[in-house]
Motif scaffolding. Sequence first.
Motif, PDB file in Angstrom:
ATOM      1  N   GLN A 296    -131.565 -16.133   2.178  1.00  0.00           N
ATOM      2  CA  GLN A 296    -130.465 -15.835   1.269  1.00  0.00           C
ATOM      3  C   GLN A 296    -129.921 -17.125   0.688  1.00  0.00           C
ATOM      4  O   GLN A 296    -129.719 -18.102   1.407  1.00  0.00           O
ATOM      5  CB  GLN A 296    -129.329 -15.111   1.999  1.00  0.00           C
ATOM      6  CG  GLN A 296    -129.691 -13.733   2.487  1.00  0.00           C
ATOM      7  CD  GLN A 296    -128.509 -13.034   3.121  1.00  0.00           C
ATOM      8  OE1 GLN A 296    -128.610 -12.531   4.227  1.00  0.00           O
ATOM      9  NE2 GLN A 296    -127.396 -12.982   2.412  1.00  0.00           N
TER      10      GLN A 296
ATOM     11  N   CYS B 225    -131.843 -12.830  -2.606  1.00  0.00           N
ATOM     12  CA  CYS B 225    -132.520 -12.570  -1.343  1.00  0.00           C
ATOM     13  C   CYS B 225    -134.022 -12.614  -1.586  1.00  0.00           C
ATOM     14  O   CYS B 225    -134.518 -11.945  -2.502  1.00  0.00           O
ATOM     15  CB  CYS B 225    -132.122 -11.203  -0.799  1.00  0.00           C
ATOM     16  SG  CYS B 225    -132.984 -10.738   0.711  1.00  0.00           S
TER      17      CYS B 225
ATOM     18  N   CYS C  55    -128.578  -9.644   3.538  1.00  0.00           N
ATOM     19  CA  CYS C  55    -129.755  -9.005   2.980  1.00  0.00           C
ATOM     20  C   CYS C  55    -130.702  -8.675   4.124  1.00  0.00           C
ATOM     21  O   CYS C  55    -130.763  -9.403   5.125  1.00  0.00           O
ATOM     22  CB  CYS C  55    -130.437  -9.944   1.989  1.00  0.00           C
ATOM     23  SG  CYS C  55    -131.968  -9.293   1.283  1.00  0.00           S
TER      24      CYS C  55
END
Lengths: 112, 113
Positions: free
Chosen positions: A6, A23, A91
């Motif tokens: 991320q 992400c 994510c």
Amino acid sequence: NAGVTQTPKFRVLKTGQSMTLLCAQDMNHEYMYWYRQDPGMGLRLIHYSVGEGTTAKGEVPDGYNVSRLKKQNFLLGLESAAPSQTSVYFCASTVDGGQPQHFGDGTRLSIL
Amino acid sequence: AQSVTQPDIHITVSEGASLELRCNYSYGATPYLFWYVQSPGQGLQLLLKYFSGDTLVQGIKGFEAEFKRSQSSFNLRKPSVHWSDAAEYFCAVGYSSASKIIFGSGTRLSIRP
């Protein structure tokens, strides 16, 4: 083997500014997810994708947009940031929707 | 609708003591069950998973969990906790053909020296 990455890790925004969280996963996973985590509220699903070019709303989608133009990337956008969007964003990705998800280390976002 | 309940928000145990974290789910079909751990400032890491077969599953870091269908539970256990086990623990439920899994609200574990 990076797994789920991320970027950025931290960000401070002013109310009304826009930004995109990225992400990236290198596991060839079909499914990707964006969550937000706030104290005492666990993980809440914002949006998710079941494959390249697809997106779907989770339980708290308002104020966010997403795109999955490439299989390995899932972008989360804030068009006009609000203080209520101050949170930690995670994510995750997985090979199949019912399978365990692999998580990134999170993005800590503060909206002033 | 499917749901996952972790009834304990915060638990404190002494180092060396045993631990049990509770998880109950609401779902009609045979679920896939998971436990995750989140250390401060980190993402979630999978501790263990149950898909089918033996109802007692072993995970990483000395943790185990037992699936009890009659009680709709999947409790996490460890015989002797270490200070490094202090973290937040999440139970989650999935199922075949699902598009996502459902997370519980988490249990924060503190360790007393």
